[in-house]
Write a protein that holds these residues in place. Structure first.
Motif, PDB file in Angstrom:
ATOM      1  N   ASP A 388      42.509  39.971  44.673  1.00  0.00           N
ATOM      2  CA  ASP A 388      43.463  38.855  44.639  1.00  0.00           C
ATOM      3  C   ASP A 388      43.137  37.841  45.729  1.00  0.00           C
ATOM      4  OD1 ASP A 388      44.769  39.993  42.528  1.00  0.00           O
ATOM      5  OD2 ASP A 388      46.419  40.827  43.716  1.00  0.00           O
ATOM      6  N   ALA A 389      42.774  38.341  46.897  1.00  0.00           N
ATOM      7  CA  ALA A 389      42.423  37.440  47.999  1.00  0.00           C
ATOM      8  C   ALA A 389      41.153  36.660  47.680  1.00  0.00           C
ATOM      9  CB  ALA A 389      42.242  38.239  49.288  1.00  0.00           C
ATOM     10  N   ALA A 390      40.180  37.323  47.050  1.00  0.00           N
ATOM     11  CA  ALA A 390      38.928  36.652  46.697  1.00  0.00           C
ATOM     12  C   ALA A 390      39.151  35.578  45.639  1.00  0.00           C
ATOM     13  CB  ALA A 390      37.921  37.682  46.184  1.00  0.00           C
ATOM     14  N   VAL A 391      40.002  35.852  44.661  1.00  0.00           N
ATOM     15  CA  VAL A 391      40.312  34.854  43.637  1.00  0.00           C
ATOM     16  C   VAL A 391      40.941  33.624  44.285  1.00  0.00           C
ATOM     17  CG1 VAL A 391      41.784  34.345  41.653  1.00  0.00           C
ATOM     18  CG2 VAL A 391      40.529  36.505  41.743  1.00  0.00           C
ATOM     19  N   THR A 392      41.846  33.856  45.215  1.00  0.00           N
ATOM     20  CA  THR A 392      42.563  32.748  45.856  1.00  0.00           C
ATOM     21  C   THR A 392      41.644  31.927  46.744  1.00  0.00           C
ATOM     22  OG1 THR A 392      44.596  34.034  45.837  1.00  0.00           O
ATOM     23  CG2 THR A 392      44.505  32.168  47.340  1.00  0.00           C
ATOM     24  N   CYS A 393      40.857  32.594  47.583  1.00  0.00           N
ATOM     25  CA  CYS A 393      40.085  31.893  48.615  1.00  0.00           C
ATOM     26  C   CYS A 393      38.673  31.521  48.189  1.00  0.00           C
ATOM     27  CB  CYS A 393      40.023  32.748  49.890  1.00  0.00           C
ATOM     28  SG  CYS A 393      41.648  33.124  50.588  1.00  0.00           S
ATOM     29  N   MET A 394      38.074  32.299  47.294  1.00  0.00           N
ATOM     30  CA  MET A 394      36.693  32.016  46.877  1.00  0.00           C
ATOM     31  C   MET A 394      36.610  31.451  45.461  1.00  0.00           C
ATOM     32  SD  MET A 394      34.661  35.390  48.229  1.00  0.00           S
ATOM     33  CE  MET A 394      34.922  36.076  49.872  1.00  0.00           C
ATOM     34  N   GLY A 395      37.541  31.866  44.617  1.00  0.00           N
ATOM     35  CA  GLY A 395      37.506  31.414  43.230  1.00  0.00           C
ATOM     36  C   GLY A 395      38.431  30.266  42.943  1.00  0.00           C
ATOM     37  N   HIS A 396      39.088  29.710  44.028  1.00  0.00           N
ATOM     38  CA  HIS A 396      39.987  28.570  43.878  1.00  0.00           C
ATOM     39  C   HIS A 396      41.072  28.828  42.837  1.00  0.00           C
ATOM     40  CE1 HIS A 396      35.881  27.150  45.037  1.00  0.00           C
ATOM     41  NE2 HIS A 396      36.593  26.683  46.062  1.00  0.00           N
ATOM     42  N   GLY A 397      41.542  30.087  42.835  1.00  0.00           N
ATOM     43  CA  GLY A 397      42.635  30.451  41.949  1.00  0.00           C
ATOM     44  C   GLY A 397      42.217  30.880  40.560  1.00  0.00           C
ATOM     45  N   SER A 398      40.927  30.863  40.277  1.00  0.00           N
ATOM     46  CA  SER A 398      40.442  31.213  38.940  1.00  0.00           C
ATOM     47  C   SER A 398      39.541  32.442  39.023  1.00  0.00           C
ATOM     48  CB  SER A 398      39.664  30.041  38.328  1.00  0.00           C
ATOM     49  OG  SER A 398      39.051  30.428  37.112  1.00  0.00           O
ATOM     50  N   PHE A 399      39.936  33.512  38.350  1.00  0.00           N
ATOM     51  CA  PHE A 399      39.124  34.725  38.367  1.00  0.00           C
ATOM     52  C   PHE A 399      37.776  34.498  37.694  1.00  0.00           C
ATOM     53  CE2 PHE A 399      37.725  38.667  36.265  1.00  0.00           C
ATOM     54  CZ  PHE A 399      37.558  39.469  37.378  1.00  0.00           C
ATOM     55  N   SER A 400      37.741  33.638  36.689  1.00  0.00           N
ATOM     56  CA  SER A 400      36.496  33.423  35.949  1.00  0.00           C
ATOM     57  C   SER A 400      35.371  32.925  36.858  1.00  0.00           C
ATOM     58  CB  SER A 400      36.724  32.427  34.808  1.00  0.00           C
ATOM     59  OG  SER A 400      37.136  31.164  35.314  1.00  0.00           O
TER      60      SER A 400
END
Length: 812
Positions: A388-400
């Protein structure tokens, strides 16, 4: 007196020993924390014997399994000696508690054995369940037929009975264990039992915390799933049998003179209570009565990808590469190691694949992950928090944006390996030996890799082995294909008629290893097994096309003996009456072998008289088989095109006779007009029909006296070959235009159905050239005609055209 005292003392010692209990350490399979704390516990307990949950007959493989040269993940597999193959598979990762217990025992000179039911019994119990289910299904069908005979309409009731029978053997019914885990998913704060396990077990602060947590969870799971032991279902009953067998192993060890307190049993948390109590062990009589299927055993490499697919209690985890990070963190005594390596691994993958991830984003993700863990009352982030943290901070909110990085970091591409000689079946050893000889070891990876082969002899190398390396590789890969081993999949080659080129995609999976092991029933080596498979196929084929396919495969495999055997079978079968369509398919396969077989250095001469005989038979019967409906005409059209191509490629075939047959079919009015049109097209393409002859035939076929559907059907057949040869003949389009103008509305509709299908295969460029012809004939702008031909069909027109397909034209 002294003897009696010694006897009483020995009896007292045995009685005291009987009161003591072995140590039981409950774990979760594939648990990093379990693996770490098992080693701590063994260090303190200093056992004389370590018993591990797992088929007891696997004990003979423990020495190989604990070898320094073994690189996990690996698996122990038992497989039946007769078809159909049934298997029992036990995978081990580096962080498996059982694997670490084996290593500990080896390092400390401690005896180590598996203590569960033998693999043959597991297979026997599975067979009994299957037989019972089949019996219940058969009884259900008999009951249904009986009710129908009595005139009862009870279809719905019988369907329900069928479902009940299936559920009784676990087909669609939810098992008690599955129910418990589903409820755990529903009730846990994270909605995921994997996360629940990680927070409560993998993040346990010490060995005692892990043991207490595992024991409590196992006890709860046991109460929910077992219930009343007397009413136990299949799964629950098997668990009770297994525990009785494990208690038998403990009892045997005590009889051998090992004190109970010097025995440690490593088992799944579920079984902890079943082994810790005072329940009786299985007797020898009970043990011998257990059902069995004779089996063999082997060690095999496994992969993290396969582990990730094995979900459920005791079976695996969804993120094996991440769990190895947890193991490494425990081993290093660095609690935040897994979190750091997980996030930096994601960032590294993103950077390697063109997505910039800054150090600041990694730091922020780390802080957020720990904050999320605190919200759940934990001191370390779980995988859910990290993702969840990676999606927020690295994926700009997008899991894709990070999906591929997540798969790489959580699952990984790890694949195990075994040293030379450890593989237990001859065919596995042969497979690995051939990989080395053909320099294909690097392709034994879970990542798919392409391999291009040039089968021609390399004239620039000195050794014969190097000169024909790619050809030998091709033989090997085709043999794997024939055996259904998924390691290699052949790809299409772009170069047309590049007979010397082959393209393969190679990817290693545990399934491929299982397929190799299963093939041992067919031979001790890959070549022997492929030979058996080809011979088996030859004996099972009843048609000549199927036998021709075997010949083609035998040629591709470079197996002359198998090819000769199949050729002999084809000679015997070819004497029987065969349809033209099957002759054409067979001729095409034999033609390929004859044309391209020289590069494989095989004797193809015996195929020449067979192909000549089949071709002659086709010439004699093809005209008669052209009396058919339009559905059969589609298959006949393909057969005629195939036979013509075969005639062109081989000088020894009677091509003059074939052209004469085509001329007969083209001129006859009593055959399917589509096939007559195709015969004319082939003759035109072969230079056997000039423009004047074509003009006369067009005028005859497209005339007012011929039913519209027959004329249009003939033109559709004519359009199946060489579009450009047709387009270049202006008089053909003049005749077609004149023909259409003579039709009334009803006849036009009939013709339109067939003409619409005829022009469906023309490209836009070809339609433009037709437009130029029609524009010249109609004295209009060709671009306007082209716009009509290539433009989109309106909804109204499309509806009208679609309706014509179902229009009642009577007996067309």
């Amino acid at each position: 007196m002294e003897g009696g005292a010694e006897k009483r003392q020995a009896e007292k010692k045995n009685a005291d020993r009987g009161k003591k209990m072995p140590h039981v350490f409950g774990i979760r399979h594939l648990s990093p924390a379990g693996a770490y704390y098992v080693r701590e516990y063994l260090d303190r307990a200093e056992p004389e014997l370590v018993l591990i949950e797992g088929p007891e007959d696997f004990s003979e493989l423990i020495e190989d399994l604990g070898s320094d040269e073994v690189k996990p993940p690996v698996a122990v597999m038992a497989y039946t000696k007769e078809l159909p193959i049934r298997t029992v598979l036990y995978p081990f990762a580096l962080y498996s508690p059982e694997y670490q217990a084996i290593l500990w025992a080896r390092e400390h000179g401690c005896a180590c054995r598996f203590c569960d039911l033998p693999s043959e019994v597991f297979l026997g119990l599975e067979q009994k369940r299957r037989e019972r289910w089949q019996r219940e299904q058969a009884e259900g069908r008999d009951a249904e037929e009986s009710q129908k005979a009595e005139g009862q309409n009870a279809a719905e009731g019988q369907e329900a009975e069928g479902r009940d029978a299936e559920e009784s053997q676990g087909g669609d019914a939810e098992s008690p264990t599955s129910y418990v885990y589903r409820r755990l998913d529903e009730l846990s704060e994270d909605g995921d039992n994997e996360t629940f396990w990680e927070r409560t077990m993998e993040h346990a602060g010490d060995e005692e915390g892990y043991r207490r947590g595992a024991a409590e969870f196992g006890r709860s799971l046991r109460e929910l799933s077992l219930g009343d032991e007397e009413d136990a279902g299949d799964e629950e009953a098997e668990n009770l049998i297994r525990e009785a067998c494990m208690r038998r192993a403990v009892s045997q060890a005590i009889k051998e003179g090992i004190s109970p307190e010097r025995i440690v049993v490593i088992t799944g948390a579920f079984h902890g209570e079943g082994l810790a109590g005072d329940k009786k062990p299985m007797t020898e009589k009970e043990y011998k009565k257990l059902p069995r299927l004779e089996a063999k055993k082997t060690l095999m490499p496994y992969s993290y990808f396969r582990l990730s697919e094995r979900s459920g209690y005791g079976a695996g985890n969804h993120a094996p590469a991440y769990y190895e990070l947890l193991w490494e963190g425990l081993r290093r005594q660095e609690p935040d190691y897994a979190a750091r390596r997980y996030l930096t691994g994601l960032a590294a993958y993103q950077r390697e694949h063109g997505s910039l991830v800054s150090s600041a984003e990694i730091i922020e993700a780390m802080r957020l992950a720990f904050s999320l863990a605190e919200l759940h009352g934990g001191h370390l982030p779980a995988l859910r928090d990290l993702r969840d943290a990676a999606v927020t901070c690295m994926g700009h909110g997008s899991f894709s944006e990070i999906a591929l990085a997540v798969a790489d970091t959580e699952i990984g591409t790890g694949i195990g390996s075994l040293p030379e000689g450890v593989s237990q079946t001859s065919i596995q050893s042969d497979f690995n030996r051939r990989l080395g000889e053909l320099h294909l070891e690097k392709y034994k990876s879970v990542t798919a890799q392409d391999l291009s082969l040039d089968l021609r002899e390399k004239l620039t190398v000195k050794s014969k082995k190097s000169a024909f390396l790619d050809l030998e590789r091709s033989f090997f890969l085709h043999r794997l294909r024939v055996l259904g081993i998924s390691f290699a999949v052949r790809q299409a080659v772009n170069q047309e008629r590049a007979t010397w080129a082959e393209q393969w995609q190679l990817r290693w999976t545990p399934e491929a290893e299982i397929q190799i092991v299963e093939a041992v029933l067919k031979g001790d080596t890959v070549e022997q097994a492929a030979s058996f498979a080809l011979r088996e196929r030859t004996m099972g084929e009843v048609g000549i096309a199927g036998i021709a396919a075997v010949i083609e495969d035998a040629c591709s495999c470079g197996m002359a003996t198998s090819m000769e055997y199949a050729i002999h079978a084809l000679q015997q079968t070819a004497a029987e009456a065969v349809a033209v369509t099957e002759i054409a398919e067979t001729a095409e396969r034999l033609s390929l072998v004859l044309r391209y077989g020289d590069i494989r250095r095989l004797n193809r001469e015996p195929l020449v008289p067979i192909l000549s005989q089949l071709f002659l038979r086709a010439c004699l019967i093809v005209a008669g088989e052209c009396v058919c409906d339009d559905e059969a005409a589609k298959r006949m059209a393909q057969a005629m095109s195939t036979l013509h191509e075969v005639s062109v490629n081989h000088d020894f075939l009677d091509r003059e006779r074939w052209l004469g047959v085509l001329a007969e079919i083209a001129g006859r009015d009593d055959l399917n007009t589509r096939l007559s049109g195709l015969a004319a097209a082939i003759l035109l393409e072969a230079g056997q029909m000039n423009s004047e002859e074509l003009g006369r035939e067009v005028q005859r076929r497209l005339s007012k006296g011929i039913p519209a559907e027959l004329g249009a059907g003939w033109f559709a057949g004519l359009s199946m070959k060489n579009h450009y040869a047709l387009i270049a003949r202006l008089n053909l389009w003049e005749k077609l235009s004149e023909y259409l103008t003579t039709l009334d509305d009803e006849e036009f509709k009939r013709a339109l159905v067939f003409l619409r299908r005829a022009f469906a295969d023309f490209t836009s460029e070809e339609k433009n050239q037709i437009a130029e012809n029609l524009g010249e004939i109609w004295q209009v702008n060709p671009s306007q005609v082209s716009e009509v031909l290539n433009g989109p069909v309106s909804g109204e027109d499309l509806e009208m055209l679609s309706g014509l397909d179902d229009f009642d034209f009577g007996d067309i």
